[in-house]
Write a protein that holds these residues in place. Structure first.
Motif, mmCIF file in Angstrom:
data_model
loop_
_atom_site.group_PDB
_atom_site.id
_atom_site.type_symbol
_atom_site.label_atom_id
_atom_site.label_comp_id
_atom_site.label_asym_id
_atom_site.label_seq_id
_atom_site.Cartn_x
_atom_site.Cartn_y
_atom_site.Cartn_z
ATOM 1 N N ALA A 81 -0.521 3.018 10.781
ATOM 2 C CA ALA A 81 -1.221 2.413 9.585
ATOM 3 C C ALA A 81 -1.007 3.025 8.328
ATOM 4 O O ALA A 81 -0.896 4.179 8.223
ATOM 5 N N VAL A 82 -1.152 2.267 7.132
ATOM 6 C CA VAL A 82 -0.907 3.257 5.878
ATOM 7 C C VAL A 82 -2.005 2.600 4.890
ATOM 8 O O VAL A 82 -2.677 1.706 5.092
ATOM 9 N N GLY A 83 -2.546 3.352 3.889
ATOM 10 C CA GLY A 83 -3.489 3.085 2.965
ATOM 11 C C GLY A 83 -4.465 4.219 2.612
ATOM 12 O O GLY A 83 -4.630 4.901 3.518
ATOM 13 N N ASP A 84 -4.860 4.598 1.632
ATOM 14 C CA ASP A 84 -5.600 5.731 1.169
ATOM 15 C C ASP A 84 -6.654 5.298 -0.061
ATOM 16 O O ASP A 84 -6.083 4.546 -0.926
ATOM 17 N N PRO A 85 -7.816 5.360 0.126
ATOM 18 C CA PRO A 85 -8.742 5.117 -0.867
ATOM 19 C C PRO A 85 -8.419 5.604 -2.136
ATOM 20 O O PRO A 85 -8.767 5.035 -3.447
ATOM 21 N N LYS A 86 -7.539 6.614 -2.255
ATOM 22 C CA LYS A 86 -7.422 7.233 -3.792
ATOM 23 C C LYS A 86 -6.431 6.370 -4.600
ATOM 24 O O LYS A 86 -6.473 6.551 -5.772
ATOM 25 N N PHE A 87 -5.740 5.455 -3.882
ATOM 26 C CA PHE A 87 -4.901 4.620 -4.612
ATOM 27 C C PHE A 87 -5.728 3.229 -4.768
ATOM 28 O O PHE A 87 -5.467 2.433 -5.770
ATOM 29 N N ASP A 88 -6.631 2.775 -4.038
ATOM 30 C CA ASP A 88 -7.210 1.587 -4.172
ATOM 31 C C ASP A 88 -8.044 1.680 -5.299
ATOM 32 O O ASP A 88 -8.097 0.591 -5.938
ATOM 33 N N ASN A 89 -8.585 2.870 -5.801
ATOM 34 C CA ASN A 89 -9.725 2.800 -6.730
ATOM 35 C C ASN A 89 -8.899 3.191 -8.134
ATOM 36 O O ASN A 89 -9.342 3.382 -9.118
ATOM 37 N N ASP A 90 -7.490 3.001 -7.990
ATOM 38 C CA ASP A 90 -6.811 3.241 -9.288
ATOM 39 C C ASP A 90 -5.735 1.945 -9.717
ATOM 40 O O ASP A 90 -4.770 2.249 -9.114
ATOM 41 N N PRO A 91 -6.132 1.006 -10.366
ATOM 42 C CA PRO A 91 -5.427 -0.047 -10.714
ATOM 43 C C PRO A 91 -3.977 0.360 -11.368
ATOM 44 O O PRO A 91 -3.181 -0.384 -11.599
ATOM 45 N N THR A 92 -4.031 1.454 -11.964
ATOM 46 C CA THR A 92 -2.921 1.809 -12.758
ATOM 47 C C THR A 92 -1.837 2.781 -12.143
ATOM 48 O O THR A 92 -0.743 3.098 -12.375
ATOM 49 N N ALA A 93 -2.196 2.981 -10.581
ATOM 50 C CA ALA A 93 -1.223 3.745 -9.812
ATOM 51 C C ALA A 93 0.112 3.025 -9.887
ATOM 52 O O ALA A 93 0.083 1.982 -9.695
ATOM 53 N N LYS A 94 1.128 3.796 -9.948
ATOM 54 C CA LYS A 94 2.292 3.035 -10.098
ATOM 55 C C LYS A 94 2.977 2.856 -8.856
ATOM 56 O O LYS A 94 3.760 1.784 -8.506
#
Ligand code: IPM
Ligand code: MG
Length: 361
Positions: A81-94
């Motif tokens: 599985a992949v995915g981490d909340p630190k990216f979900d909450n950052d719409p500017t993540a590249k």
């Protein structure tokens, strides 16, 4: 024609554990695979590789070249599985972990995503649907995985954005053939799901499907609009045997399918096509449970069953399925599916129990 494979086999497996609970369930999947291979005399080697947020943190890329190479050189990929909340909450993540999954599908040419929707008798009470509706539901959703809106031309402006839902005849034909092969091995009923009353891409799907259907007169084909299919799945899930649809519709319908059975944590999937096939649980990385030894390893373990079955190793696949059923019958279950008052087992303990059962079988 599928190639005749040697038996016993020499299997090279790329292990992409990913994020969240990924590494914990991956460990159990690997242990089960090892035990079955030992029993049947297959040589198996496991090569771990980075993906998802773990890979972004390590090398800045959710599907690094090195991982791609390891996948290409393997016979199969066991993915978690992949995915981490630190990216979900950052719409500017590249970069996002999910891009790793999409890159893997595209680069390996995995155009056919096979998602079985199965009920387990001991879990139907977990279904949001009434038991008599869902009991015995058993169908497979074949989702096109490398085309459509996911990969079509996009524009993302400040006040205007679009995605393009493009399909070629070739893309539609090849996924339909996969679906018909599945239907032939099952109850010979295929439902082609589209939105041909509105979308041009869907009208191509339907036209091509009507042509291909003539090559499979032994299979009953019906055509259903996606909105109607979403409804039918909850009204009468037993109607379906094999369903085939485009990427976006398939994404949505397979979430619906997996939850109506009450066994989302137990459902595996396969992605196949041109390159190395990938076997993975349907569920995500459940970051909140990371390291707690509570995640259910069964979907990962059943992905190993699908992996064996892909290589026509039916007895090996059956042994894994029998072991999983035995663990459920013995109430050796992780907390979310344990019956009231029953002992709660951890990820590791369920995995070890299954490995033991296989060794003694
Ligand atoms: C899936 C997931 C992925 C998808 C996400 C994580 C990109 O929802 O495998 O169904 O949309 O395909
Ligand atoms: Mg999805």
């Amino acid at each position: 024609m599928r190639p005749v494979r040697p038996n016993p086999m020499n299997l090279k497996i790329a292990v992409l554990a990913g994020d969240g609970i990924g590494p914990e369930i991956s460990e159990q999947g690997v242990a089960v695979m090892q035990a079955v291979c030992q029993k049947f005399g297959h040589e198996v080697t496991f090569t771990p590789a980075l993906c998802g947020a773990a890979a972004i943190d390590a090398v800045g890329d959710p599907f690094p070249e090195e991982t791609f190479r390891i996948c290409q050189e393997a016979d199969a990929v066991l993915f978690s599985a992949v995915g981490d909340p630190k990216f979900d909450n950052d719409p500017t993540a590249k970069v996002r972990p999910e891009q790793g999954l999409l890159a893997m599908r595209k680069k390996l040419g995995l155009f056919a995503n096979i998602r079985p929707v199965e009920t387990f008798d001991c879990l139907v009470h977990k279904s949001p649907l009434r038991q008599e509706l869902v009991s015995g539901a058993d169908f497979v959703c074949i989702r096109e995985l490398t085309g459509g809106m996911y990969f079509g031309e996009k524009k993302e402006g400040a006040d205007y954005a679009y995605d393009t839902n493009a399909y070629s005849r070739h893309e539609v034909e090849r996924i339909l053939h996969v679906a018909y092969q599945y239907a032939r091995r099952r109850r010979k009923h295929l439902t082609v799901v589209d939105k041909a009353n509105v979308l041009a891409s869907s009208r191509l799907w339907r036209k091509v499907a009507q042509e291909i259907a003539e090559q499979y007169p032994d299979v009953q084909t019906d055509y259903m609009y996606v909105d109607n299919a979403a409804m039918r799945m909850i009204q009468e899930p037993r109607f379906f045997d094999v369903m085939v649809t485009e990427n976006t519709f398939g994404d949505i319908l397979t979430d619906e399918g997996s939850c109506i059975t009450g066994s989302m944590g137990l459902l595996p999937s396969a992605s196949t096509g041109e390159g190395t096939p990938v076997f993975e649980p349907i569920h995500g990385s459940w970051p909140q449970a990371k390291g707690l030894n509570i995640a259910n390893p069964l979907a990962q373990i059943l992905s190993v069953a699908m992996l064996f079955e892909y290589f026509d190793l039916a007895a090996e696949g059956k042994l894994v399925r029998d072991a999983v059923n035995a663990s459920l019958d013995a109430n050796v279950r992780t907390p979310e599916i344990q019956v009231e008052g029953g002992e709660k087992y951890g990820t590791k303990e369920v995995g070890s129990w299954i490995v033991n059962w296989i060794q003694q079988a």
